[in-house]
Scaffold this active site. Structure first.
Site: not given
Lengths: 170, 482
Positions: B198, B193-195
């Site tokens: 997003g 999951h890449c912040p």
């Protein structure tokens, strides 16, 4: 029926399919799970389930599933055509997909036509309804078994009556 | 976070006053009921924009930071450095920079807005089917017996892979899929999951993510190099800011690109690499069953392989008769607002029946004519009614002879008279005795009587007349209770 224009026939058959789907939601379901032995590609188990023993011949069932598996294998095949599509899309920053359909989508359309044809010819006369796996997130192939036996999904009129009776009863 | 469904759970009640569903008042009400799109009832913790076309994670703050950093740095570069560089070196510099910038932004937006490959949750029937299969495999559990973890083993390319059961989505996860706790979804070929982007990075947007970081590393190196060149010639305040941003970005972005290049060439996901699933340290015979053997094929498969369509069908409409997935608790789709409908229905019945009664009282003959004319041979029907009309009188002792113009007109009039009789009685608050209340069976002898002269189907439909009569009586009863 021969005097009806093609569009009307299509609309009628679509309407009938909606009625069949409503009946299917009330029937018992048999699920065929995915077969992951070849990796993450989309493939369904061809093992004949015992619940369908009384309704359909093993050979017909296996034929349908093998054809479906072939379609999916073709969609996910990594070869010349997919490379060309991928490179072209990358070169155009994927804008080309706004105008063009991907090969996978085209094959999915072919699959839904095939399933509809199979339902009309083979499964509905035997009281079964085959659901497109794409509607179930590619997890399962589901067969809906009608309660009334082979007549269950046979005709639109028979599909009408269970629907109406459910509406009237509170 | 559940999206969309704000209606409270309505209980399906059986209301005895409301008798019929097909009154004309119902159809506008059902037309007003909005059909929802599937993204509005989606169960994961995702945000949707543009009516379901765009899909992102719940926390998007860091994504906006990424956008700002890229836009500001590139903006400063094009505004302050490019004129100098274009005039002093070559105008190809801003051109290449522009192309790179557009490509970076395109890939970023594509990676952020695309469905990463979310697996839709199982329908209740599927979940029940899987539970059954698990129970038969594990056997019955007694009290105090801890059930074993739900796993299935499958042999892929000679390697034993364990498929885990997802308790949230109620499915056995396909190989390489994982459940993202931030988005609360199972994602196919889950990478991470890449912040910054997003969104989750999975099967459907991994190539966009990789091309984003690759092109961003080229852009960062490009800007960094030319900014250093600019500074060496001419020092400027804005340029120093760019140098700082680029310096830190280069290490992180280029490092990340290198890492993902390695992952792609060995056909692994970040998830698998971190867990060491295919590491040779785990065992002698441990190898990656998904790898194609050489890194070129792995590369081509990852970047140029077929792009599967989204499985969650965000913009499709929710079908009222399809079963909702297991985790959803309310049945608003299945159960219409019966309370409101029945309330409206009863009032409508009152209005209708009152109208009917008043009409009948004012225009009895006209009313009977219109019913008769509904079928064929109206004139015949009319004349033939003259005969049995007089014979009808004695069979209906409740007919008040004092009411004018009601002695003739046949079966229909018998019904109407009785209604008026009831109405008359109601107003004086008399209790309606059973023999005074016109009951449907009383109408039937008249129907058979008339049948000798006229085809019943042409004259009227006894069943519909009876139901109308019933409705109006019920309406009158309702009126009396007001």
């Amino acid at each position: 029926n021969t005097f009806l224009p093609a569009a009307t026939v299509d609309r009628l058959s679509f309407h009938n399919l909606q009625e069949l789907r409503h009946s299917a939601s009330l029937a018992t379901k048999v699920f065929i799970q995915r077969d992951y032995r070849d990796g993450t590609i989309c493939k369904f188990q061809t093992k004949f389930p015992a619940e369908l023993d009384s309704r359909i011949e093993r050979s017909l069932f296996e034929e349908t599933l093998k054809t479906l598996n072939c379609y999916y294998a073709e969609a996910e095949k990594i070869g010349g055509q997919s490379y060309l599509e991928g490179c072209l899309a990358c070169a155009t920053a994927y804008i080309i997909f706004l105008c063009m359909e991907t090969r996978y989508e085209m094959i999915l359309k072919k699959i839904s036509m095939y399933i509809q044809e199979q339902n009309e010819k083979i499964y509905t006369p035997r009281g079964l309804l085959l659901t497109d796996p794409v509607e179930r997130g590619m997890r399962v192939v589901s067969f809906a078994k009608s309660q009334d036996g082979p007549a269950g999904f046979g005709s639109p009129s028979s599909a009408h009556s269970p629907a109406r009776s459910n509406q009237l009863s509170p | 976070m559940h999206l969309g469904v704000e209606e409270p759970i309505r209980e399906c009640q059986y209301n005895q006053i409301c008798t019929h569903n097909s009154s004309p008042m119902d159809t506008p009400h059902t037309k007003k009921k909005k059909i929802k799109r599937k993204w509005q009832v989606f169960q994961g913790r995702n945000k949707f924009y543009c009516n379901g076309r765009i899909m992102m994670a719940k926390q998007t703050g860091v994504f906006y930071l990424t956008m700002v950093l890229i836009l500001v740095t590139s903006g400063l570069f094009f505004a302050f450095d490019c004129p100098f560089l274009a005039s002093n070196l070559t105008p190809a510099i801003p051109a290449i920079g522009g192309v790179l910038f557009i490509f970076v932004m395109g890939m970023l937006l594509r990676a952020s807005f695309t469905d990463p490959g979310v697996l839709p949750r199982a329908t209740p029937e599927e979940a029940a089917d899987i539970e059954r299969q698990i129970d038969t495999t594990n056997g019955p559990s007694g009290p105090g017996y801890r059930p074993p973890p739900r796993t299935r083993e499958v042999l892929i390319n000679g390697q034993t892979v364990k498929l885990k059961y997802c308790f949230t989505c109620k499915i056995f996860r396909p190989p390489r899929a994982s459940h993202c706790s931030l988005c609360d979804n199972c994602v196919e070929r889950f990478d991470h999951h890449c912040p910054w982007v997003g969104n989750c990075v999975g099967r459907r947007n991994y190539r966009f993510f990789y091309l984003f970081i690759l092109s961003l590393s080229f852009l960062t190196i490009f800007i960094f190099a030319f900014v250093i060149t600019h500074i060496s010639i001419f020092l400027d305040g804005c340029t120093v800011l760019e140098v700082v941003v680029c310096f830190f970005s280069v290490w992180s972005i280029v490092g990340l690109s290198g890492f993902h290049t390695y992952l792609i060439s060995s056909n692994q996901t970040t998830n698998e690499d971190i867990k060491g699933s295919w590491s040779s340290k785990r065992g002698k015979g441990n190898y990656n069953p998904y790898s194609y053997g050489n890194f070129i094929t792995n590369f081509c498969a990852a970047l140029c392989g077929p792009l599967p369509p989204s499985l969650i069908d965000r913009r499709g409409f929710v079908q009222p008769d399809t079963p909702q997935p297991a985790a959803q608790t309310n049945g608003s789709g299945a159960c219409p607002s019966n309370q409101v409908q029945s309330h409206m229905c009863a009032q409508d019945q009152c209005i209708q029946s009152t109208k009917f009664v008043l009409q009948a009282a004012t225009n009895p003959l006209l009313h009977s004519q219109t019913v008769i004319l509904g079928g064929g041979a109206p004139l015949q029907a009319k004349t033939s009614l003259g005969g049995p009309c007089s014979t009808l009188g004695p069979s209906q002792p409740s007919l008040p002879s004092s009411i004018p113009g009601l002695s003739c007109g046949g079966e229909l009039m018998a019904l109407r008279d009785s209604e008026i009789h009831c109405h008359h009685h109601l107003h004086h608050q008399h209790f309606i005795s059973p023999e005074e209340t016109p009951s449907p069976p009383a109408a039937l002898p008249c129907a058979t009587h008339l049948g000798h002269h006229v085809h019943p189907a042409q004259l009227f439909d006894p069943a519909s007349q009876d139901s109308l009569h019933e409705d109006s009586v019920r309406g009158l009863v309702k009126l009396s209770s007001v």
